[in-house]
Design a protein around this motif. Sequence first.
Motif, short mmCIF file in Angstrom:
data_model
loop_
_atom_site.label_atom_id
_atom_site.label_comp_id
_atom_site.label_asym_id
_atom_site.label_seq_id
_atom_site.Cartn_x
_atom_site.Cartn_y
_atom_site.Cartn_z
N SER A 47 -18.13 34.97 0.54
CA SER A 47 -18.33 36.29 1.14
C SER A 47 -19.42 36.23 2.22
CB SER A 47 -18.70 37.28 0.03
OG SER A 47 -19.09 38.51 0.57
N LEU A 48 -20.51 35.50 1.93
CA LEU A 48 -21.59 35.42 2.91
C LEU A 48 -21.18 34.59 4.13
CD1 LEU A 48 -24.44 36.33 3.55
CD2 LEU A 48 -25.34 34.36 2.29
N MET A 49 -20.37 33.54 3.92
CA MET A 49 -19.88 32.77 5.06
C MET A 49 -18.94 33.61 5.92
SD MET A 49 -19.29 28.80 3.85
CE MET A 49 -18.80 28.90 2.15
N ILE A 67 -29.07 42.54 3.19
CA ILE A 67 -28.32 42.61 1.93
C ILE A 67 -28.69 43.94 1.30
CG2 ILE A 67 -27.81 41.46 -0.26
CD1 ILE A 67 -29.39 39.03 0.81
N LEU A 68 -27.69 44.73 0.93
CA LEU A 68 -27.96 46.04 0.33
C LEU A 68 -27.71 45.97 -1.18
CD1 LEU A 68 -26.16 48.28 2.97
CD2 LEU A 68 -28.60 47.71 2.86
N CYS A 69 -28.79 46.07 -1.94
CA CYS A 69 -28.67 46.04 -3.41
C CYS A 69 -29.37 47.22 -4.05
CB CYS A 69 -29.28 44.75 -3.95
SG CYS A 69 -28.21 43.33 -3.75
N PHE A 113 -24.31 43.85 7.55
CA PHE A 113 -24.68 44.22 6.19
C PHE A 113 -23.83 43.50 5.14
CE2 PHE A 113 -25.90 47.67 8.94
CZ PHE A 113 -27.19 47.95 8.53
N TRP A 114 -24.49 42.98 4.13
CA TRP A 114 -23.80 42.43 2.96
C TRP A 114 -24.05 43.46 1.86
CZ3 TRP A 114 -25.12 37.44 -0.24
CH2 TRP A 114 -23.93 36.95 -0.82
N ASN A 115 -23.03 44.24 1.56
CA ASN A 115 -23.22 45.46 0.79
C ASN A 115 -22.76 45.35 -0.66
OD1 ASN A 115 -23.48 48.16 0.02
ND2 ASN A 115 -21.49 48.72 0.90
N VAL A 150 -19.15 43.95 -1.34
CA VAL A 150 -18.88 43.24 -2.60
C VAL A 150 -19.14 44.25 -3.71
CG1 VAL A 150 -19.44 41.29 -4.08
CG2 VAL A 150 -19.74 41.08 -1.61
N CYS A 151 -18.08 44.91 -4.16
CA CYS A 151 -18.29 45.93 -5.19
C CYS A 151 -17.95 45.32 -6.55
CB CYS A 151 -17.45 47.17 -4.90
SG CYS A 151 -17.90 48.50 -6.03
#
Lengths: 210, 210
Positions: A199-201, B151-153, B174-176, B194-195
């Motif tokens: 996902s990060l790549m 990164i949203l956590c 954003f990596w959510n 990424v839920c």
Amino acid sequence: MKDAKTISRAVINRIPKYYRFLCGLQRNGTQKISSGELASLMGVTASQIRQDFNCFGGFGQQGYGYNVESLINEMSDILGLGVSVPMILIGAGNLGRGIANSLDFGKLGFELTAIFDSDRMFTGLKVRGLPVRCFDELEEFCAVNRPRAAILCEQSGEVRETVLKLTELGIHTFWNFTQYDIDDVFPGITVENVCLSDSLMTLSFRMKNG
Amino acid sequence: MKDAKTISRAVINRIPKYYRFLCGLQRNGTQKISSGELASLMGVTASQIRQDFNCFGGFGQQGYGYNVESLINEMSDILGLGVSVPMILIGAGNLGRGIANSLDFGKLGFELTAIFDSDRMFTGLKVRGLPVRCFDELEEFCAVNRPRAAILCEQSGEVRETVLKLTELGIHTFWNFTQYDIDDVFPGITVENVCLSDSLMTLSFRMKNG
């Protein structure tokens, strides 16, 4: 509802998102919603929503809007959220602990009943109130408690062996966070792969080629 | 390579998986591989692999097999893994700490440079060697260090406000991991959602309707 096996993965993957949106609407006091309104909130087309819902029997009378509470209840039934399946976590490292502590398993159809790690460094550590157990206890625990699903968060390369052992112990459902894709290796099991590094790549690619 | 914008999301999502498989092959000493061999290892068709690779220029001469090392290097370039983009983490709760501690950001195209949490309970806590900062420091940090991704956590419901603030501070990637889908709300940003709860509900459905 259609035979679940005939429903496409794309549709199945969207149902949790509908469910999540509808729960949000309910929290905000919405009682009724049309497919058009729901579509505009979710950034999809009303026609897709109607087609998706039709796979599960339609959920309501066209033209009259959907009752939010009934829709939530029906989707909860479809997703099997009312049935808590006992689930164990394999791997009590950083990611395993993060997942164990951050999700409300009871609302998502599962109950976290035990945590195992092959590294004895973690044995006895409490995670979400559960003591981390060593692998030696796995067989007896499964014989007595019959968990039916496992979260895989091992960092090492022995995932294949772990999955093989777990299937022998009656576990055929896996939520897989390791770097190893296991669905094609073991027929007859159900797997959701969540590969965070993929996902990060993908994010890296999309950002740098945007 | 084709214009990145014309390459489908499905193809883009498969490139990290190819890259991961090829790195595994290289670790095991494989120097050359045909699309047929790679396909059978990955559980896809050789024709899909050739089609996917063609989007990026082909990577080799048909019939002669691919050189694993060159393929890895070309994919690394395509994915942008050689360029470390400064990235911050918002949310130092269980999931945020788990993600910060479990990934090798440097190998995935990013560098984790700071961690923020709106809850002062976390301020000063060290996560992966970085002190958790309070939100008051966000503006100055971004002005000085110019992070370009986040990164949203966060667990709370203020994700929309956070994203708005971050875009004003120059962050558009954003990596959510939150429950809030943000891609459609803010045009012009790049998001990977990424839920985890959606993924677990999908597993519940597939297990209970299998």
